[in-house]
Write an enzyme that holds these catalytic residues in place. Structure first.
Site, PDB file in Angstrom:
ATOM      1  N   TRP A  33      23.311 -22.527   8.259  1.00 43.81           N
ATOM      2  CA  TRP A  33      23.273 -23.763   9.030  1.00 43.81           C
ATOM      3  C   TRP A  33      21.887 -24.398   8.994  1.00 43.81           C
ATOM      4  CZ3 TRP A  33      27.797 -25.606   9.440  1.00 43.81           C
ATOM      5  CH2 TRP A  33      28.893 -24.740   9.558  1.00 43.81           C
ATOM      6  N   ASP A  50      18.993 -26.056  17.021  1.00 48.80           N
ATOM      7  CA  ASP A  50      20.444 -26.055  16.970  1.00 48.80           C
ATOM      8  C   ASP A  50      20.903 -24.809  17.729  1.00 48.80           C
ATOM      9  OD1 ASP A  50      23.125 -25.808  16.396  1.00 48.80           O
ATOM     10  OD2 ASP A  50      22.893 -25.870  14.209  1.00 48.80           O
ATOM     11  N   LYS A  80      31.896 -23.066  20.998  1.00 43.21           N
ATOM     12  CA  LYS A  80      31.634 -21.629  21.069  1.00 43.21           C
ATOM     13  C   LYS A  80      31.390 -21.172  22.506  1.00 43.21           C
ATOM     14  CE  LYS A  80      29.704 -21.990  16.431  1.00 43.21           C
ATOM     15  NZ  LYS A  80      30.853 -21.510  15.648  1.00 43.21           N
TER      16      LYS A  80
END
Length: 362
Positions: free
Chosen positions: A103, A173, A197
């Site tokens: 990511w 992030d 999540k």
């Protein structure tokens, strides 16, 4: 009677059962409006109370100071990979990226399309088994920002503490570990997180941004891609993902009922310890991907001695109701994602299964 499963999916992932039951109860008639929350106008007082409570709860649970703005956006964390450099990376400046997995690689790639971006630290050469060490002296005071991914779902690593970037904004992030532990928000210039999540279902992205950064952002970009646009409109510039924000609010209520971020952290440590102990005490039958000092409390990644055993493990686990234990396609093996809503009971059951599988197949 519903089927008994243990949900270890990496995302979208488990939601608290009580939150789902509340949504079920209120689905067709929210607060005696005669309508579902999905049908309400986003300009109505009934919806606005949901919107504002979500912001208030997030502010309280993360102790967000007054000089930060909360935004509810769309496009997932992936859109933030572009929005951040578009808004904050000016000509003549450089953005630094700390690489700890797939990511952060994607975020870096998008920044390169917008302006000058460099890799300040990386553990790619060791297959991202640990969090990179970072020397803040390599940052120049004129740099636009330093970016990191706080938790790496694919590799099972997590930043245990965050670097001091001095006057250069630190951007994180936190899609896969936001609200899993207390945070010092003032360490960051901007935090962003897809909800799917720890915060709720997919569809809404939370951005927490320092207000002075909003004032400095670029203005030669499309209106809808400017943070200032959404800040001025209280995230109502266009129709927000109202149902996802409603679910976010309900999850935040649940976190508050659990005792807040510190209580959630204690539960997450307990869950992670159950599984890491099973790995460490297996005499090599299970091998963790991450180094011990970088282990994630959100994603426990491990391998078995060979591919045949891995397949047998995953097949037997599925038969016993364990869902989502396959590792990411890029690394293989196994992965147990144990986000906030995954109960201790599920981790206890998985540990028992791991021990029994080892005894049977050793």
């Amino acid at each position: 009677m519903s089927k008994k499963v243990y949900n270890f999916n990496a995302g979208p992932s488990a939601l608290p059962k009580s939150v789902l039951e509340t949504a079920q109860k209120e689905l067709v008639n929210f607060e005696d409006s005669g309508m579902s929350v999905m049908e309400l106008s986003h300009r109505s007082k009934t919806y606005d109370s949901v919107h504002q409570e979500a912001k208030q709860l997030l502010t309280k649970l993360l102790n967000i100071p007054d000089n930060y703005q909360i935004l509810f956006l769309q496009g997932g964390a992936s859109l933030q990979f572009s929005m951040i450099p578009m808004n904050l990376l000016k000509e003549g400046q450089k953005a630094s990226y700390l690489m700890s997995g797939s990511w952060s690689e994607k975020a870096f790639k998008e920044a390169q399309l917008i302006g000058e971006a460099s890799i300040a630290a990386s553990t790619k050469n060791e297959q991202y088994k640990s969090i990179p060490s970072f020397d803040s002296s390599t940052i120049e005071s004129t740099d636009a920002y330093v970016h990191l991914t706080s938790n790496n779902t694919i590799y099972g690593t997590q930043w245990q503490s965050f670097p001091d970037t001095k006057d250069v904004p630190l951007i994180a992030d936190m899609s896969s570990d936001i609200l899993s532990r207390p945070l010092d928000i003032e360490k960051f210039g901007l935090i962003y997180a897809g909800a799917q999540k720890n915060l709720g279902p997919s569809g809404v992205t939370v951005v927490i941004v320092r207000k002075d950064l909003l004032e400095q952002e670029n203005d030669n970009i499309p209106t809808i891609l400017r943070y200032q646009t959404h800040a001025k409109a209280d995230s109502l510039y266009h129709t927000p993902p109202t149902f996802a924000i409603y679910m976010l609010r309900n999850v935040l209520r649940w976190v508050q009922d659990q005792g807040g971020a510190l209580a959630i952290q204690e539960q997450n440590e307990k869950k992670a310890n159950l599984l890491y102990e099973a790995i460490d005490q297996s005499n090599g039958f299970y091998t963790g991907h991450a180094t011990k000092e970088s282990r994630s409390r959100m994603n426990v990644t491990f391998t078995l001695p060979n591919e045949d055993l891995t397949k047998a493990f995953l097949n037997e686990a599925a038969d016993k109701g364990f869902v989502g234990l396959g590792g990411h396609r890029s690394v293989g093996g196994c992965r147990a994602s144990i986000y906030n809503a995954v109960p201790v009971e599920a981790c206890t059951a998985l540990r028992t299964f791991m021990e029994e599988f080892q005894q049977t197949h050793s």
